[in-house]
Structure formats: structure tokens, C-alpha cells
Write a protein that holds these residues in place. Sequence first.
Motif, PDB file in Angstrom:
ATOM      1  N   ARG A   1     -14.386  -1.438  -4.760  1.00  0.00           N
ATOM      2  CA  ARG A   1     -14.653  -2.111  -3.483  1.00  0.00           C
ATOM      3  C   ARG A   1     -16.106  -1.938  -3.073  1.00  0.00           C
ATOM      4  O   ARG A   1     -16.636  -0.832  -3.090  1.00  0.00           O
ATOM      5  CB  ARG A   1     -13.698  -1.581  -2.391  1.00  0.00           C
TER       6      ARG A   1
ATOM      7  N   ASP B   1      -1.718  -6.118   8.380  1.00  0.00           N
ATOM      8  CA  ASP B   1      -2.481  -4.877   8.167  1.00  0.00           C
ATOM      9  C   ASP B   1      -3.982  -5.130   8.359  1.00  0.00           C
ATOM     10  O   ASP B   1      -4.554  -6.008   7.731  1.00  0.00           O
ATOM     11  CB  ASP B   1      -2.114  -4.397   6.739  1.00  0.00           C
TER      12      ASP B   1
ATOM     13  N   GLY C   1      -2.720   0.552   3.988  1.00  0.00           N
ATOM     14  CA  GLY C   1      -2.203  -0.080   2.768  1.00  0.00           C
ATOM     15  C   GLY C   1      -1.114   0.762   2.127  1.00  0.00           C
ATOM     16  O   GLY C   1      -0.069   0.261   1.701  1.00  0.00           O
TER      17      GLY C   1
HETATM   18 MG    MG Z   1      -6.259  -1.333   3.358  1.00  0.00          MG
END
Ligand code: MG
Length: 201
Positions: free
Chosen positions: A144, A99, A20
Motif C-alpha cells: 500500500r 468500512d 478490515g
Molecule cells: Mg482497512
Amino acid sequence: FSTKDVTVVFFLGGPGSGKGTQSANLVKDYGFVHLSAGDLLRAEQVREGSQYGELIREYIREGKIVPMEVTVALLSNAMADSLATSPPPAGTKARFLVDGFPRKLDQAVFFEETVCPSELVLFLDCPEDVMETRLLKRGETSGRDDDNAASIRKRFHTFVETSMPVVDDFQKKDKVVSVKADSSIEEVYEQVKAGIEARGL
Ligand code: MG
Ligand code: UP5
């Protein structure tokens, strides 16, 4: 959309390898459209009315790979949306940096047959202890569900068992640019740039 209008680069690497982070650099300097499969899945997970919300939550927390039909549909819709809302200048191709996908051999085959073949595979090679340290640190603030020690262990296991064979397979086809990813963000990016420019991108 037609595959001759687009260039697809797969961006692979273990959890926390920096996909990322480096994608943001590549968007800025090379005009890529960044599509993170994980981000698309997390958005679908919380989308009102999604029939896949619970399934995605469970798979991500367990570090398992969501059934590919879901992920490929999200990716291909995002590509079509991007081409419709911001088409590339006439005579140029749209460049998509995909990605965190494909993470399993059958996903690679399915995507390349039904959506678009990839031009190149960029791979971030990073030791597990470095990735673990980064993810635990990020977990302090990321929110997350999978940035905890137990999920991280499962993600590493899935990466080694299921996703590395994808990289190895592309390597055999000489499509991989591999970059050591345990140095600073800037140093890794220098290697990424050198690698993709050597391939004419
Ligand atoms: Mg990522
Ligand atoms: N950081 C980055 N680079 C650094 C550097 N050089 N030096 C120091 N620090 C660095 O980076 C992670 C952290 O490290 C950040 O805090 C960053 O600042 C720092 P990041 O760039 O976010 O790494 P990235 O490789 O993107 O890590 P991510 O956690 O996103 O990787 P995953 O591959 O695990 O996550 P993803 O979102 O792709 O997938 C999550 C889950 O979704 C999967 O486990 C799976 O369950 C599911 N999934 C599917 O089922 N199918 C798919 O196709 C995709 C995902």
C-alpha cells in the motif's frame, strides 16, 4: 434500490485500528456484505480507463479524503451490484458493513440523504502508537502506497481533525457502539459482537 431493503452499518476507526480484520469476522458470522471505501478507491485507482486514477493515488498517499462524489458513487454502485447478483433471502434485508466511510461530516449527511440512512456506527477506539506499529509492520508486505511513516502521520492527522467529528456527531445521536481495539483480534471481536448484539443486530 430501495432503502427499506437494506441495513447499513458504518464501521469507523483510525488507520490500522482493525476495521478490515474485524469486518472479515462480521461477514462470516452475521452475513454482512463488506464494502471498504478504501478498497473500492484502490480498485478504481488501477481500473483501466478510470478518469480518477491519478487523483485517487495522490489523495491516498497524502492521507487526504477523496472528493465524496467519487466515493459515494463507488459505494452506491457496489451496493446495487451486490443486491443484483446476490439478493438477500425473501423477506430479509441486505446488511452492508461500510468500512472506512464516512470520514467527513458532509459525506455522512450526503450519503444518508442520497443513498441510505445508517442503522448503527461501529467504532474501533485505538491509541495511535498501537496503530502505527501495526501499519508499519503491515507496510513490510502490503504494497500500500500509504503504509509508510510519512503517509501514516498524515492519515492520523486527517483522522483526528476531520473524521473524529463524524464519530462525535453520531455519538450525540446515540448511534455509536464503541469498542477498545488495542487488545488481540479475538478479544476485540468479542467486544464487537457484544456491542452489536446489545443493539439488536
Ligand atoms: Mg482497512
Ligand atoms: N491488526 C488488526 N487488528 C489487530 C489486533 N487486534 N491486534 C494485532 N494486530 C491487529 O489492520 C491493520 C493491521 O493491523 C493488519 O496488519 C492487521 O493484521 C493488524 P486492518 O484490519 O487492515 O485495519 P484498518 O482499520 O482496516 O486499517 P486501514 O489501513 O485499512 O485503515 P484506513 O482507514 O487508513 O484505510 P482505508 O483503506 O479505509 O483508507 C485509505 C485511504 O483512502 C484514506 O487515507 C483516504 O485517503 C482514502 N479514503 C477516502 O478518501 N475516502 C473514504 O471514504 C475512504 C478512504
